[in-house]
Design a protein around this motif. Sequence first.
Motif, PDB file in Angstrom:
ATOM      1  N   LEU A  47       8.831 -10.746  -0.635  1.00 27.06           N
ATOM      2  CA  LEU A  47       8.107  -9.514  -0.353  1.00 27.06           C
ATOM      3  C   LEU A  47       8.389  -9.075   1.075  1.00 27.06           C
ATOM      4  N   PRO A  48       8.600  -7.779   1.298  1.00 20.06           N
ATOM      5  CA  PRO A  48       8.714  -7.298   2.685  1.00 20.06           C
ATOM      6  C   PRO A  48       7.470  -7.712   3.483  1.00 20.06           C
ATOM      7  N   LYS A  49       7.663  -8.050   4.751  1.00 23.11           N
ATOM      8  CA  LYS A  49       6.577  -8.595   5.582  1.00 23.11           C
ATOM      9  C   LYS A  49       5.286  -7.790   5.541  1.00 23.11           C
ATOM     10  N   PRO A  50       5.344  -6.450   5.619  1.00 20.33           N
ATOM     11  CA  PRO A  50       4.064  -5.708   5.616  1.00 20.33           C
ATOM     12  C   PRO A  50       3.252  -5.887   4.334  1.00 20.33           C
ATOM     13  N   PHE A  51       3.886  -6.360   3.255  1.00 21.12           N
ATOM     14  CA  PHE A  51       3.201  -6.465   1.959  1.00 21.12           C
ATOM     15  C   PHE A  51       2.781  -7.884   1.602  1.00 21.12           C
ATOM     16  N   GLN A  52       3.152  -8.854   2.429  1.00 19.07           N
ATOM     17  CA  GLN A  52       2.790 -10.233   2.126  1.00 19.07           C
ATOM     18  C   GLN A  52       1.289 -10.425   2.277  1.00 19.07           C
ATOM     19  N   ASN A  53       0.686 -11.102   1.282  1.00 19.51           N
ATOM     20  CA  ASN A  53      -0.763 -11.367   1.234  1.00 19.51           C
ATOM     21  C   ASN A  53      -1.600 -10.091   1.262  1.00 19.51           C
ATOM     22  N   LYS A  54      -1.068  -9.032   0.673  1.00 19.16           N
ATOM     23  CA  LYS A  54      -1.775  -7.745   0.621  1.00 19.16           C
ATOM     24  C   LYS A  54      -1.892  -7.273  -0.822  1.00 19.16           C
ATOM     25  N   LYS A  55      -2.829  -6.374  -1.043  1.00 20.34           N
ATOM     26  CA  LYS A  55      -2.910  -5.650  -2.306  1.00 20.34           C
ATOM     27  C   LYS A  55      -2.833  -4.169  -1.979  1.00 20.34           C
ATOM     28  N   ILE A  56      -2.422  -3.376  -2.964  1.00 19.86           N
ATOM     29  CA  ILE A  56      -2.313  -1.931  -2.785  1.00 19.86           C
ATOM     30  C   ILE A  56      -3.563  -1.287  -3.362  1.00 19.86           C
ATOM     31  N   THR A 148       6.829  -0.259  -9.904  1.00 19.38           N
ATOM     32  CA  THR A 148       6.827   0.894  -9.014  1.00 19.38           C
ATOM     33  C   THR A 148       8.044   0.796  -8.106  1.00 19.38           C
ATOM     34  N   LEU A 149       8.820   1.870  -8.039  1.00 13.33           N
ATOM     35  CA  LEU A 149      10.070   1.867  -7.283  1.00 13.33           C
ATOM     36  C   LEU A 149       9.808   1.820  -5.783  1.00 13.33           C
ATOM     37  N   LEU A 150      10.763   1.262  -5.063  1.00  8.24           N
ATOM     38  CA  LEU A 150      10.663   1.148  -3.609  1.00  8.24           C
ATOM     39  C   LEU A 150      11.665   2.070  -2.936  1.00  8.24           C
ATOM     40  N   ASP A 151      11.261   2.577  -1.791  1.00  9.07           N
ATOM     41  CA  ASP A 151      12.116   3.433  -0.974  1.00  9.07           C
ATOM     42  C   ASP A 151      12.923   2.579  -0.013  1.00  9.07           C
ATOM     43  N   ASP A 152      14.212   2.883   0.132  1.00 13.57           N
ATOM     44  CA  ASP A 152      15.021   2.211   1.151  1.00 13.57           C
ATOM     45  C   ASP A 152      15.301   3.153   2.317  1.00 13.57           C
ATOM     46  N   ILE A 153      14.653   4.324   2.301  1.00 13.94           N
ATOM     47  CA  ILE A 153      14.762   5.295   3.396  1.00 13.94           C
ATOM     48  C   ILE A 153      13.361   5.677   3.845  1.00 13.94           C
ATOM     49  N   ASP A 154      13.151   5.761   5.130  1.00 19.30           N
ATOM     50  CA  ASP A 154      11.866   6.209   5.683  1.00 19.30           C
ATOM     51  C   ASP A 154      11.923   7.719   5.844  1.00 19.30           C
ATOM     52  N   PHE A 155      11.218   8.437   4.959  1.00 25.27           N
ATOM     53  CA  PHE A 155      11.202   9.892   5.004  1.00 25.27           C
ATOM     54  C   PHE A 155      10.067  10.424   5.879  1.00 25.27           C
ATOM     55  N   SER A 156       9.319   9.530   6.529  1.00 19.33           N
ATOM     56  CA  SER A 156       8.221   9.980   7.383  1.00 19.33           C
ATOM     57  C   SER A 156       8.731  10.481   8.731  1.00 19.33           C
ATOM     58  N   VAL A 157      10.018  10.288   8.995  1.00 19.44           N
ATOM     59  CA  VAL A 157      10.636  10.802  10.222  1.00 19.44           C
ATOM     60  C   VAL A 157      11.768  11.745   9.840  1.00 19.44           C
ATOM     61  N   GLU A 158      12.135  12.612  10.734  1.00 19.95           N
ATOM     62  CA  GLU A 158      13.197  13.589  10.475  1.00 19.95           C
ATOM     63  C   GLU A 158      14.331  13.342  11.455  1.00 19.95           C
ATOM     64  N   PRO A 159      15.555  13.068  11.083  1.00 20.74           N
ATOM     65  CA  PRO A 159      15.989  12.846   9.703  1.00 20.74           C
ATOM     66  C   PRO A 159      15.541  11.473   9.210  1.00 20.74           C
ATOM     67  N   GLY A 160      15.532  11.263   7.888  1.00 17.86           N
ATOM     68  CA  GLY A 160      15.143   9.974   7.330  1.00 17.86           C
ATOM     69  C   GLY A 160      16.054   8.872   7.831  1.00 17.86           C
ATOM     70  N   ARG A 161      15.512   7.673   7.968  1.00 17.44           N
ATOM     71  CA  ARG A 161      16.324   6.546   8.447  1.00 17.44           C
ATOM     72  C   ARG A 161      16.389   5.455   7.384  1.00 17.44           C
ATOM     73  N   ASP A 162      17.543   4.786   7.318  1.00 14.40           N
ATOM     74  CA  ASP A 162      17.705   3.666   6.389  1.00 14.40           C
ATOM     75  C   ASP A 162      16.816   2.512   6.823  1.00 14.40           C
ATOM     76  N   LEU A 163      16.200   1.858   5.849  1.00 14.11           N
ATOM     77  CA  LEU A 163      15.315   0.736   6.138  1.00 14.11           C
ATOM     78  C   LEU A 163      15.992  -0.595   5.821  1.00 14.11           C
ATOM     79  N   LEU A 164      15.649  -1.618   6.569  1.00 15.10           N
ATOM     80  CA  LEU A 164      16.032  -2.977   6.224  1.00 15.10           C
ATOM     81  C   LEU A 164      15.154  -3.404   5.053  1.00 15.10           C
TER      82      LEU A 164
END
Length: 190
Positions: A47-56, A148-164
């Motif tokens: 799991l990506p670090k921000p999602f470990q031991n979390k629920k949505i 649920t599909l995951l995004d590999d681009i951060d669209f919260s910034v302009e222009p979008g950036r590729d995510l690790l």
Amino acid sequence: MFLSFSLARSFVVNNRTHFKPLVDFLVNSSLSKSCAGRAGCKELRPLPKPFQNKKIVFNKDTDVQFESFNDGSYVDNSELDTLGFLDAEPGNDNLSFINPIVEARGSLKEREYKIIRAVYEYNCTLCIDSSDISYFVLEDSNGNRFITLLDDIDFSVEPGRDLLWDEYAPYFMNGNKNNNEPSLAKLEDI
């Protein structure tokens, strides 16, 4: 021989909520291999670090949408324990909710989902019209599981950036900081 295997598989797919131990075994064995970039292959990812031991947890003003698999034959062994796809949209003035077991398209009442696993799917080695995808499998309080599909681009910034990989997130969690569009869900500790 092939016909009997096909009938048995179809029976398990159509009744997968009743064959949980067998279904879990098939899912785990399907995802236990390493793909090493091979096309047409799925593998477990941490799991990506921000999602470990979390629920949505979806916001109250979010419509949680369910789309069942259109055809049971579409479901492969790595997704056998899931009922279909989960997505979210802004707004929640829907008063009629569906039970995902009936395999109908509609809104879900459940607001909290546990993250079961993350999967990376290698679709092709040299992609022209498609690309690799990744997804979470989420589970509601009744044990129903959804993709649920995951995004590999951060669209919260302009222009979008590729995510690790460690930063991938579901589409409905990104929001858009430039347009002040809020995220449709938040994370809470398990």
